[in-house]
Scaffold this motif. Structure first.
Motif, PDB file in Angstrom:
ATOM      1  N   TYR A   1      51.656  43.872  25.075  1.00  0.00           N
ATOM      2  CA  TYR A   1      50.682  44.287  26.081  1.00  0.00           C
ATOM      3  C   TYR A   1      51.249  43.977  27.461  1.00  0.00           C
ATOM      4  CZ  TYR A   1      46.042  44.529  28.373  1.00  0.00           C
ATOM      5  OH  TYR A   1      44.978  44.844  29.176  1.00  0.00           O
ATOM      6  N   GLU A   2      51.578  45.040  28.203  1.00  0.00           N
ATOM      7  CA  GLU A   2      52.039  44.899  29.578  1.00  0.00           C
ATOM      8  C   GLU A   2      50.822  45.103  30.471  1.00  0.00           C
ATOM      9  OE1 GLU A   2      55.769  46.598  32.066  1.00  0.00           O
ATOM     10  OE2 GLU A   2      54.423  48.113  31.251  1.00  0.00           O
ATOM     11  N   HIS A   3      50.497  44.097  31.267  1.00  0.00           N
ATOM     12  CA  HIS A   3      49.279  44.162  32.073  1.00  0.00           C
ATOM     13  C   HIS A   3      49.457  43.286  33.309  1.00  0.00           C
ATOM     14  CE1 HIS A   3      47.811  40.144  30.515  1.00  0.00           C
ATOM     15  NE2 HIS A   3      48.726  40.459  29.612  1.00  0.00           N
ATOM     16  N   SER A   4      48.447  43.257  34.137  1.00  0.00           N
ATOM     17  CA  SER A   4      48.469  42.364  35.300  1.00  0.00           C
ATOM     18  C   SER A   4      47.095  41.727  35.449  1.00  0.00           C
ATOM     19  CB  SER A   4      48.872  43.120  36.565  1.00  0.00           C
ATOM     20  OG  SER A   4      47.968  44.160  36.838  1.00  0.00           O
ATOM     21  N   GLU A   5      47.080  40.652  36.205  1.00  0.00           N
ATOM     22  CA  GLU A   5      45.836  39.935  36.459  1.00  0.00           C
ATOM     23  C   GLU A   5      45.748  39.640  37.950  1.00  0.00           C
ATOM     24  OE1 GLU A   5      46.043  37.467  32.243  1.00  0.00           O
ATOM     25  OE2 GLU A   5      45.782  36.336  34.102  1.00  0.00           O
ATOM     26  N   THR A   6      44.556  39.779  38.500  1.00  0.00           N
ATOM     27  CA  THR A   6      44.306  39.367  39.870  1.00  0.00           C
ATOM     28  C   THR A   6      43.522  38.070  39.823  1.00  0.00           C
ATOM     29  OG1 THR A   6      44.253  41.653  40.670  1.00  0.00           O
ATOM     30  CG2 THR A   6      43.247  39.973  42.081  1.00  0.00           C
ATOM     31  N   TRP A   7      44.072  37.056  40.487  1.00  0.00           N
ATOM     32  CA  TRP A   7      43.424  35.749  40.599  1.00  0.00           C
ATOM     33  C   TRP A   7      42.985  35.576  42.045  1.00  0.00           C
ATOM     34  CZ3 TRP A   7      45.803  31.114  37.566  1.00  0.00           C
ATOM     35  CH2 TRP A   7      46.068  31.501  36.244  1.00  0.00           C
ATOM     36  N   ASN A   8      41.725  35.229  42.261  1.00  0.00           N
ATOM     37  CA  ASN A   8      41.175  34.963  43.594  1.00  0.00           C
ATOM     38  C   ASN A   8      40.577  33.563  43.614  1.00  0.00           C
ATOM     39  OD1 ASN A   8      41.436  37.709  44.800  1.00  0.00           O
ATOM     40  ND2 ASN A   8      40.077  38.236  43.114  1.00  0.00           N
ATOM     41  N   TRP A   9      41.003  32.761  44.577  1.00  0.00           N
ATOM     42  CA  TRP A   9      40.470  31.419  44.739  1.00  0.00           C
ATOM     43  C   TRP A   9      39.398  31.408  45.820  1.00  0.00           C
ATOM     44  CZ3 TRP A   9      45.496  32.407  43.454  1.00  0.00           C
ATOM     45  CH2 TRP A   9      46.004  31.725  42.354  1.00  0.00           C
ATOM     46  N   ALA A  10      38.485  30.472  45.727  1.00  0.00           N
ATOM     47  CA  ALA A  10      37.395  30.343  46.706  1.00  0.00           C
ATOM     48  C   ALA A  10      37.924  30.057  48.104  1.00  0.00           C
ATOM     49  CB  ALA A  10      36.428  29.239  46.268  1.00  0.00           C
ATOM     50  N   THR A  11      39.130  29.519  48.193  1.00  0.00           N
ATOM     51  CA  THR A  11      39.736  29.198  49.489  1.00  0.00           C
ATOM     52  C   THR A  11      40.404  30.408  50.141  1.00  0.00           C
ATOM     53  OG1 THR A  11      41.633  28.385  48.241  1.00  0.00           O
ATOM     54  CG2 THR A  11      40.058  26.738  49.035  1.00  0.00           C
ATOM     55  N   GLY A  12      40.348  31.583  49.478  1.00  0.00           N
ATOM     56  CA  GLY A  12      40.844  32.815  50.074  1.00  0.00           C
ATOM     57  C   GLY A  12      42.168  33.332  49.545  1.00  0.00           C
ATOM     58  N   GLU A  13      42.923  32.504  48.841  1.00  0.00           N
ATOM     59  CA  GLU A  13      44.205  32.949  48.301  1.00  0.00           C
ATOM     60  C   GLU A  13      43.981  33.956  47.159  1.00  0.00           C
ATOM     61  OE1 GLU A  13      44.753  28.765  49.862  1.00  0.00           O
ATOM     62  OE2 GLU A  13      43.302  29.767  48.568  1.00  0.00           O
ATOM     63  N   THR A  14      44.938  34.875  47.041  1.00  0.00           N
ATOM     64  CA  THR A  14      44.907  35.885  45.987  1.00  0.00           C
ATOM     65  C   THR A  14      46.304  36.050  45.427  1.00  0.00           C
ATOM     66  OG1 THR A  14      43.102  37.108  47.039  1.00  0.00           O
ATOM     67  CG2 THR A  14      44.432  38.314  45.476  1.00  0.00           C
ATOM     68  N   ALA A  15      46.389  36.230  44.118  1.00  0.00           N
ATOM     69  CA  ALA A  15      47.679  36.488  43.474  1.00  0.00           C
ATOM     70  C   ALA A  15      47.519  37.627  42.481  1.00  0.00           C
ATOM     71  CB  ALA A  15      48.179  35.242  42.757  1.00  0.00           C
ATOM     72  N   LEU A  16      48.491  38.524  42.463  1.00  0.00           N
ATOM     73  CA  LEU A  16      48.581  39.552  41.434  1.00  0.00           C
ATOM     74  C   LEU A  16      49.731  39.139  40.526  1.00  0.00           C
ATOM     75  CD1 LEU A  16      47.767  42.298  40.226  1.00  0.00           C
ATOM     76  CD2 LEU A  16      49.498  43.336  41.717  1.00  0.00           C
ATOM     77  N   LEU A  17      49.387  38.813  39.293  1.00  0.00           N
ATOM     78  CA  LEU A  17      50.374  38.332  38.321  1.00  0.00           C
ATOM     79  C   LEU A  17      50.658  39.426  37.302  1.00  0.00           C
ATOM     80  CD1 LEU A  17      48.705  34.871  37.718  1.00  0.00           C
ATOM     81  CD2 LEU A  17      50.531  35.428  39.317  1.00  0.00           C
ATOM     82  N   ARG A  18      51.929  39.666  37.064  1.00  0.00           N
ATOM     83  CA  ARG A  18      52.340  40.668  36.075  1.00  0.00           C
ATOM     84  C   ARG A  18      52.740  39.943  34.795  1.00  0.00           C
ATOM     85  NH1 ARG A  18      52.122  45.026  39.086  1.00  0.00           N
ATOM     86  NH2 ARG A  18      52.630  44.897  41.292  1.00  0.00           N
ATOM     87  N   PHE A  19      52.244  40.442  33.685  1.00  0.00           N
ATOM     88  CA  PHE A  19      52.431  39.813  32.381  1.00  0.00           C
ATOM     89  C   PHE A  19      52.995  40.780  31.360  1.00  0.00           C
ATOM     90  CE2 PHE A  19      49.244  37.061  34.119  1.00  0.00           C
ATOM     91  CZ  PHE A  19      49.313  35.867  33.427  1.00  0.00           C
TER      92      PHE A  19
END
Length: 149
Positions: free
Chosen positions: A81-99
């Motif tokens: 499974y090739e996918h990605s995830e968006t992580w958002n923290w309450a402090t405003g940071e965001t990451a797009l992680l590819r898996f």
């Protein structure tokens, strides 16, 4: 058979994207092994309860979490499974992680779950306290899967 294993994996990821921990557990075999491959098999989790405990460390504190579906390929019991995830923290940071995730599905249950991703990409976008928070979390889930995967 591949359609069935694809369905199981897809349904599990939909439950995970909702962070519906109780809905994730039934997809996992009692002896399922989960491994974040950047960390390695010495810090794996085994069984639905401990796998969910492990997943919660990273995902539960997030202000937002979304799995973005991608390529899903099955051959027999093995599912890639090739996918990605968006992580958002309450402090405003965001990451797009590819898996790329490798699952093995036997008798309708996920028996192996290996996540391949870029840890440096996550730490570059996470809040400065992210690794410290992780280090202070409950680590009772740790299972050494060295030699098992």
């Amino acid at each position: 058979m591949p359609a069935d294993v694809k369905h199981i994996v897809t349904e599990m990821w939909q439950a995970l994207s909702r962070r519906d921990w109780d809905a994730v557990k039934p997809f996992l075999a009692e002896d399922c092994i989960y491994v974040d491959m950047p960390v390695g098999p010495a810090a794996a989790a085994r069984g639905p309860h401990d796998i969910v405990k492990r997943l919660k460390i990273g995902l539960e504190p997030l202000a937002g979490y979304e799995n973005h579906p991608g390529l899903l390929v099955a051959e027999g019991a093995d599912v890639l499974y090739e996918h990605s995830e968006t992580w958002n923290w309450a402090t405003g940071e965001t990451a797009l992680l590819r898996f790329v995730t490798v699952h093995q599905v036997i008798d309708g249950k996920i028996t192996l779950w290996k996540d391949y991703w870029d840890m440096a990409g996550l730490t570059a976008h996470a809040p400065p306290t992210w690794l410290e928070d992780f280090a202070e979390a409950d680590m009772s889930w740790i299972f050494d899967a060295t030699g098992l995967i």
